[in-house]
Design an enzyme around this catalytic site. Structure first.
Site, short mmCIF file in Angstrom:
data_model
loop_
_atom_site.label_atom_id
_atom_site.label_comp_id
_atom_site.label_asym_id
_atom_site.label_seq_id
_atom_site.Cartn_x
_atom_site.Cartn_y
_atom_site.Cartn_z
N GLU A 129 54.38 55.37 62.78
CA GLU A 129 55.52 55.60 63.69
C GLU A 129 55.96 57.06 63.74
OE1 GLU A 129 55.64 54.21 60.80
OE2 GLU A 129 57.35 54.99 59.69
N ARG A 150 53.74 51.61 43.54
CA ARG A 150 54.67 52.55 44.20
C ARG A 150 54.34 54.00 43.82
NH1 ARG A 150 59.88 52.24 42.12
NH2 ARG A 150 60.74 53.27 43.95
N GLY A 175 61.04 53.62 53.66
CA GLY A 175 62.36 53.98 53.14
C GLY A 175 62.24 53.94 51.64
N GLU A 176 63.12 53.20 51.02
CA GLU A 176 63.07 53.05 49.56
C GLU A 176 63.04 51.56 49.27
OE1 GLU A 176 62.52 54.92 46.84
OE2 GLU A 176 62.70 52.93 45.96
N SER A 177 61.89 51.10 48.76
CA SER A 177 61.70 49.65 48.62
C SER A 177 62.73 49.01 47.70
CB SER A 177 60.28 49.35 48.13
OG SER A 177 60.03 50.03 46.91
N ILE A 237 53.98 59.45 52.76
CA ILE A 237 55.20 60.04 52.19
C ILE A 237 55.58 59.25 50.95
CG2 ILE A 237 57.61 60.70 52.63
CD1 ILE A 237 56.88 60.40 55.70
N ARG A 238 55.39 59.83 49.78
CA ARG A 238 55.62 59.12 48.51
C ARG A 238 55.07 57.69 48.62
NH1 ARG A 238 60.91 58.35 47.09
NH2 ARG A 238 60.30 58.27 44.93
N HIS A 266 52.63 55.99 57.63
CA HIS A 266 53.67 55.81 58.65
C HIS A 266 53.15 56.12 60.05
CE1 HIS A 266 57.28 55.69 55.98
NE2 HIS A 266 56.49 56.36 55.16
N CYS A 319 54.65 51.48 54.32
CA CYS A 319 55.09 52.18 53.11
C CYS A 319 56.01 51.30 52.26
CB CYS A 319 55.70 53.52 53.50
SG CYS A 319 55.63 54.70 52.15
N1 GLN Z 1 58.38 55.57 47.51
C1 GLN Z 1 59.07 54.64 48.37
C2 GLN Z 1 59.30 53.30 47.69
O1 GLN Z 1 58.91 53.07 46.61
C3 GLN Z 1 58.31 54.43 49.66
C4 GLN Z 1 58.30 55.69 50.47
C5 GLN Z 1 58.26 55.46 51.95
O2 GLN Z 1 58.55 54.37 52.46
N2 GLN Z 1 57.98 56.50 52.67
O3 GLN Z 1 59.89 52.48 48.26
#
Ligand code: GLN
Length: 206
Positions: free
Chosen positions: A179, A111, A50-52, A140-141, A177, A82
């Site tokens: 999952e 990150r 997600g977004e940490s 993913i990112r 990921h 992630c």
């Molecule tokens: N870029 C996101 C972060 O810094 C992580 C991306 C992800 O969980 N797919 O949290």
């Protein structure tokens, strides 16, 4: 499945459903964890992607940061993918101002380490502890692990040596990921850790 421990998915933000569905498919009894009481009921916790920085902020807002840190100290197994890996890292590089982590993994994680051009990609990854076949890994990112402490086992690296999966005791983290690709072996490994944690906890509580 009878006798399976309850495991949690931290459900503050991110791809909570994918993890819950995968764990349920493996026969686990899954609790979505948003409160300290819910954490008390489980023998392991998945921290999703997600977004940490958002998961960090929400965890403090919901009074979850300290309980999660205490659970890590008590040896509760956790698996971070992630953003989840970022949250389990002792050191976060390129975090937003004031970003904190739960910590526990003696690693430094950067990150968004692949930059804009390769924000997302998929690759076949050899993960020796999982054996054959290789893992189809979706990034993913994604973050990467830049420093690996002495007690940390590297589970997988990219061909250029970049570390993307680690384990330290009962803490597991992957930059990618599993999952989203129906790859179950990391979650099975996590469930194995949760089962032994539940057994030890039972035997010390009676
Ligand atoms: N870029 C996101 C972060 O810094 C992580 C991306 C992800 O969980 N797919 O949290």
């Amino acid at each position: 499945m009878a006798g399976n421990p309850q495991v949690g998915v931290l459900a503050l933000q991110g791809d909570v459903r994918e993890h819950a569905a995968l764990l349920e498919g493996l026969g686990a009894d899954v609790v979505l964890v948003r409160r300290p009481e819910e954490l008390d009921a489980v023998a392991g916790l998945v921290i999703p992607g997600g977004e940490s920085s958002v998961i960090d902020k929400l965890s403090r807002l919901f009074g979850m940061q300290e309980p999660i840190r205490a659970a890590i100290t008590a040896g509760m197994p956790m698996y971070g993918t992630c953003a989840g890996l970022i949250l389990l890292a002792d050191t976060v590089l390129d975090g937003i101002d004031g970003q904190e982590s739960f910590g526990g993994l003696d690693v430094a994680v950067r990150r968004n380490a692949f930059g804009r051009q390769t924000e997302s990609f998929e690759t076949e990854l050899d993960v020796p502890v999982l054996g054959a076949p290789s893992v189809h890994a979706t990034f993913i990112r994604a973050p990467v692990v830049e420093r690996v402490g002495a007690g940390v086992e590297v589970l997988a690296s990219l061909p250029d040596g970049t570390v993307v999966a680690v384990q330290q005791g009962s803490l597991l983290g992957t930059s990618f990921h599993p999952e989203v690709d129906g790859e179950t072996r990391f979650h099975e490994r996590f469930l194995g850790l949760a089962e032994s944690f539940a057994r030890t906890r039972r035997s010390t509580h009676v």
